[in-house]
Design a protein around this motif. Structure first.
Motif, mmCIF file in Angstrom:
data_model
loop_
_atom_site.group_PDB
_atom_site.id
_atom_site.type_symbol
_atom_site.label_atom_id
_atom_site.label_comp_id
_atom_site.label_asym_id
_atom_site.label_seq_id
_atom_site.Cartn_x
_atom_site.Cartn_y
_atom_site.Cartn_z
ATOM 1 N N ARG A 1 3.101 5.848 -3.064
ATOM 2 C CA ARG A 1 4.242 6.596 -3.608
ATOM 3 C C ARG A 1 4.170 6.646 -5.133
ATOM 4 O O ARG A 1 4.417 7.678 -5.740
ATOM 5 N N GLU A 2 3.805 5.523 -5.734
ATOM 6 C CA GLU A 2 3.709 5.474 -7.191
ATOM 7 C C GLU A 2 2.604 6.401 -7.702
ATOM 8 O O GLU A 2 2.796 7.129 -8.674
ATOM 9 N N ARG A 3 1.454 6.415 -7.035
ATOM 10 C CA ARG A 3 0.361 7.314 -7.433
ATOM 11 C C ARG A 3 0.784 8.765 -7.308
ATOM 12 O O ARG A 3 0.491 9.591 -8.168
ATOM 13 N N ALA B 1 3.936 1.514 -1.162
ATOM 14 C CA ALA B 1 4.585 1.608 -2.471
ATOM 15 C C ALA B 1 3.598 2.118 -3.524
ATOM 16 O O ALA B 1 3.936 2.952 -4.363
ATOM 17 N N GLU B 2 2.359 1.628 -3.463
ATOM 18 C CA GLU B 2 1.342 2.085 -4.414
ATOM 19 C C GLU B 2 1.044 3.573 -4.216
ATOM 20 O O GLU B 2 0.877 4.313 -5.185
ATOM 21 N N THR C 1 3.823 9.954 -7.464
ATOM 22 C CA THR C 1 4.786 10.221 -8.532
ATOM 23 C C THR C 1 4.065 10.407 -9.862
ATOM 24 O O THR C 1 4.359 11.340 -10.621
ATOM 25 N N ASP C 2 3.099 9.527 -10.153
ATOM 26 C CA ASP C 2 2.331 9.646 -11.396
ATOM 27 C C ASP C 2 1.582 10.968 -11.460
ATOM 28 O O ASP C 2 1.537 11.621 -12.507
ATOM 29 N N ASN D 1 0.825 -1.208 0.000
ATOM 30 C CA ASN D 1 0.000 0.000 0.000
ATOM 31 C C ASN D 1 0.861 1.260 0.000
ATOM 32 O O ASN D 1 0.551 2.231 -0.677
#
Length: 151
Positions: free
Chosen positions: A134-136, A131-132, A138-139, A129
């Protein structure tokens, strides 16, 4: 550089500083920064501190974290995470090592003890969760940069 493998007796004398002769010798060996400890020895130390000396989990975790700064250990990331888990959960240290290896190597563990499995699942879910998230983030930042009017 060669190393000197130390066992739980050396670490306990070092941490407890309870023997006039052996504690200074243990400190001298550890001070060389060539002392090597295996995860199973850390497990023995944790169990002894908890079961024999009745040291609280958070104090054991803090002492082990400091020790890891002074010795070489196999799988340092795994052991450091296991130490953190031990200080924050009710799992025994062996289970914390399994959970740490599961989280770091993304391996599955089969166990008939449900608490360890649930602890590993919960920990992995938190990591995924985070990591997701952080990815969101960043996106979203990339999208903002792409759609920013050029000056």
């Amino acid at each position: 550089m060669s190393s000197t493998i130390i066992d739980e007796t050396v670490i306990l004398r070092y941490l407890l500083d309870d023997d006039e002769v052996l504690s200074p010798r243990a400190a001298k060996v550890i001070a060389t920064r060539t002392a090597r400890v295996y995860p199973e020895i850390i497990t023995r130390v944790v169990v002894t501190l908890r079961e024999v000396y009745k040291v609280p989990r958070t104090e054991i975790a803090a002492a082990m974290a400091r020790l890891l700064d002074d010795v070489m250990v196999d799988e340092p990331t795994v052991v450091a995470l296991a130490v953190k888990l031990f200080g924050k959960t009710h799992m025994d240290f062996t289970d914390c090592l399994l959970a740490a290896r599961t989280a770091i190597y993304n391996d599955d563990v089969v166990s008939f003890g449900k608490p360890i499995i649930q602890g590993m699942i919960d920990y992995r879910r938190k990591r995924i969760n985070a990591a997701e998230a952080r990815e969101r983030a960043t996106d979203a930042t990339i999208d903002k940069l792409r759609h920013r009017p050029r000056s």
